[in-house]
Design a protein around this motif. Structure first.
Motif, PDB file in Angstrom:
ATOM      1  N   ALA A   1       0.876  -1.176   0.000  1.00  0.00           N
ATOM      2  CA  ALA A   1       0.000   0.000   0.000  1.00  0.00           C
ATOM      3  C   ALA A   1       0.909   1.221   0.000  1.00  0.00           C
ATOM      4  O   ALA A   1       1.717   1.400   0.916  1.00  0.00           O
ATOM      5  CB  ALA A   1      -0.901   0.001   1.233  1.00  0.00           C
TER       6      ALA A   1
ATOM      7  N   VAL B   1      -1.826   0.829  -4.942  1.00  0.00           N
ATOM      8  CA  VAL B   1      -1.509  -0.514  -4.460  1.00  0.00           C
ATOM      9  C   VAL B   1      -0.685  -1.201  -5.534  1.00  0.00           C
ATOM     10  O   VAL B   1      -1.042  -1.161  -6.720  1.00  0.00           O
ATOM     11  CB  VAL B   1      -2.788  -1.318  -4.171  1.00  0.00           C
ATOM     12  CG1 VAL B   1      -2.478  -2.792  -3.941  1.00  0.00           C
ATOM     13  CG2 VAL B   1      -3.507  -0.736  -2.960  1.00  0.00           C
TER      14      VAL B   1
ATOM     15  N   ALA C   1      -3.487   5.252   0.185  1.00  0.00           N
ATOM     16  CA  ALA C   1      -3.612   3.838   0.557  1.00  0.00           C
ATOM     17  C   ALA C   1      -2.688   3.558   1.739  1.00  0.00           C
ATOM     18  O   ALA C   1      -1.497   3.875   1.684  1.00  0.00           O
ATOM     19  CB  ALA C   1      -3.245   2.951  -0.622  1.00  0.00           C
TER      20      ALA C   1
ATOM     21  N   GLN D   1      -3.044   0.429   3.881  1.00  0.00           N
ATOM     22  CA  GLN D   1      -2.893  -0.992   4.174  1.00  0.00           C
ATOM     23  C   GLN D   1      -3.487  -1.804   3.038  1.00  0.00           C
ATOM     24  O   GLN D   1      -4.482  -1.405   2.427  1.00  0.00           O
ATOM     25  CB  GLN D   1      -3.602  -1.351   5.492  1.00  0.00           C
ATOM     26  CG  GLN D   1      -3.415  -2.813   5.921  1.00  0.00           C
ATOM     27  CD  GLN D   1      -4.411  -3.225   6.991  1.00  0.00           C
ATOM     28  OE1 GLN D   1      -5.581  -2.845   6.935  1.00  0.00           O
ATOM     29  NE2 GLN D   1      -3.966  -3.998   7.965  1.00  0.00           N
ATOM     30  N   VAL D   2      -2.873  -2.949   2.767  1.00  0.00           N
ATOM     31  CA  VAL D   2      -3.426  -3.874   1.788  1.00  0.00           C
ATOM     32  C   VAL D   2      -3.151  -5.292   2.266  1.00  0.00           C
ATOM     33  O   VAL D   2      -2.044  -5.619   2.671  1.00  0.00           O
ATOM     34  CB  VAL D   2      -2.830  -3.637   0.379  1.00  0.00           C
ATOM     35  CG1 VAL D   2      -1.320  -3.804   0.361  1.00  0.00           C
ATOM     36  CG2 VAL D   2      -3.486  -4.550  -0.649  1.00  0.00           C
TER      37      VAL D   2
ATOM     38  N   SER E   1      -7.925  -3.136   0.337  1.00  0.00           N
ATOM     39  CA  SER E   1      -7.025  -1.992   0.503  1.00  0.00           C
ATOM     40  C   SER E   1      -7.761  -0.877   1.238  1.00  0.00           C
ATOM     41  O   SER E   1      -8.868  -0.503   0.867  1.00  0.00           O
ATOM     42  CB  SER E   1      -6.493  -1.502  -0.848  1.00  0.00           C
ATOM     43  OG  SER E   1      -7.540  -1.066  -1.688  1.00  0.00           O
TER      44      SER E   1
ATOM     45  N   ASP F   1      -7.980   2.964   2.437  1.00  0.00           N
ATOM     46  CA  ASP F   1      -7.511   4.260   1.954  1.00  0.00           C
ATOM     47  C   ASP F   1      -7.953   5.377   2.887  1.00  0.00           C
ATOM     48  O   ASP F   1      -9.142   5.687   2.994  1.00  0.00           O
ATOM     49  CB  ASP F   1      -8.018   4.525   0.536  1.00  0.00           C
ATOM     50  CG  ASP F   1      -7.239   5.632  -0.145  1.00  0.00           C
ATOM     51  OD1 ASP F   1      -7.212   6.756   0.402  1.00  0.00           O
ATOM     52  OD2 ASP F   1      -6.644   5.389  -1.210  1.00  0.00           O
TER      53      ASP F   1
END
Length: 356
Positions: free
Chosen positions: A113, A120, A155, A157-158, A169, A171
């Motif tokens: 991210a 991403v 973003a 975290q993924v 993901s 955002d």
């Protein structure tokens, strides 16, 4: 690489701690974990081998460690555990985005991210586990109501869902969570659905309940969790409630900036780290997975807890306190889930803790 050893000389296991080298950090610190007390004993550091390795992930199958380089150029690197610490597994690889703040593994792809560029990235892994390029990049679109923090996508975290079918993901800039599928041929993330959350809340991280059907989204701009139902068959995330994670303070009180959320392996508790307040909130799930209830707050043992980790047993929590430069660990009360400070170790500009 399948024989990588994450067991330290004392018979315990290892922890890996990320840091900001630009803030005086020593790269990735490898530490022994005492299985009885949870105490961390630093063993080795990567130094400036990789700039700003702020977030880490471990491949449970091979033992390989992956790290972002949270820089304008944006890169990832892989390491193999050794008796002395970590050995680089190839050179760092550009991710095609800037300021990567999080990474995770999805099959034979490494996902990042990218906060600054609001995107991403999905990079293929070679047979030996090293990331290769070029990666496939999904650029987020949109903005939020906070002119200072949500002027464009960010973003943060993924990660894949427990079924492995979907990638989520989070955002902060668009107040939303995107559900994506990875193209089976190219690995490109393709948006399947987007779940809007309350405007101006700035979602940062999420965690799945161990049963895989409930998601807790932590917000950075407002100290709260959004509880969501997760339908892995349809790939749909449905908000069902909001829960405060900090009591409302008096006018002029220090602003809270939540940073990390984790769930206990037995599904009984959720914990959230809160910067500014320098606290760890405990939420009980005794009323059901969809009804977390704030039951207490404890000091994080330092200043600006950027990350929070629960050990595999669920008996301890570890807070990476960036500004005070330490990792503090806590024993978890088995009845209440409340953390009690048990020890601390100096780690300058600490940002993340993972277990090997």
């Amino acid at each position: 690489m399948g024989g990588a050893d994450s067991t330290d000389h004392s018979g315990g296991h290892r922890a890996y701690i990320g840091s900001f080298t630009s803030g005086g950090g020593r790269g990735i610190t490898t530490a022994a974990v005492d299985p009885e007390t949870g105490e961390l004993t630093p063993l080795a550091e990567t130094g400036t081998l990789l700039a700003d390795p702020s977030y880490l992930a471990v491949d449970r199958d091979t033992g390989a460690l992956y790290a972002v380089s949270e820089t304008e150029e944006g890169a990832v690197a892989a390491f193999t555990p050794t008796a002395e610490g970590l050995a680089p597994l190839g050179a760092p690889v550009r991710v095609g985005g800037s300021g990567p703040t999080h990474l995770s593994l999805a099959g034979r792809r490494l996902l990042t991210a990218n906060y600054t560029s609001g995107s991403v990235s999905s990079l293929p892994l070679a047979a030996d586990g090293r990331p290769t390029g070029p990666g496939a990049v999904l650029v987020h679109r949109g903005s939020g109501t906070d002119a200072d923090r949500q002027e464009r996508p960010h973003a943060h975290q993924v990660l894949p869902d427990p079924s492995g079918r979907w990638v989520l993901s989070v955002d902060l800039g668009t107040d939303s969570v995107r559900v994506c599928a990875l193209d089976p041929d190219t690995g490109e993330p393709r948006v399947h659905a987007e779940t809007a959350l309350r405007a101006g809340t700035g979602p940062r991280h999420l965690v799945f309940h161990p049963d895989g059907t409930v998601v807790y989204v932590l917000h950075e701009l407002v100290p709260q969790l959004t509880v969501c139902r997760w339908n892995p068959g349809a790939g749909r995330l449905e908000p069902v409630g909001e829960v405060p994670i900090a009591p409302e303070g008096p006018s002029g009180a220090v602003r809270a900036y939540p940073s990390a959320v984790v769930a206990s392996p037995d599904g009984r508790f959720v914990w959230a780290a809160i910067r500014g307040a320098d606290a760890i909130a405990t939420l009980s799930l005794a009323d059901g997975a969809e009804k977390p209830r704030l039951t207490g707050s404890a000091g994080c043992g330092g200043s600006w807890p950027r990350d929070l980790a629960v050990d595999p047993s669920g008996r301890r929590l570890y807070a990476a306190n960036e500004h005070s430069g330490d990792v503090t660990w806590f024993d978890v009360d088995p009845l209440t889930g409340h953390p009690r400070t048990a020890g601390s170790v100096a780690v300058p500009a600490a940002t993340c803790v993972v277990f090997g």
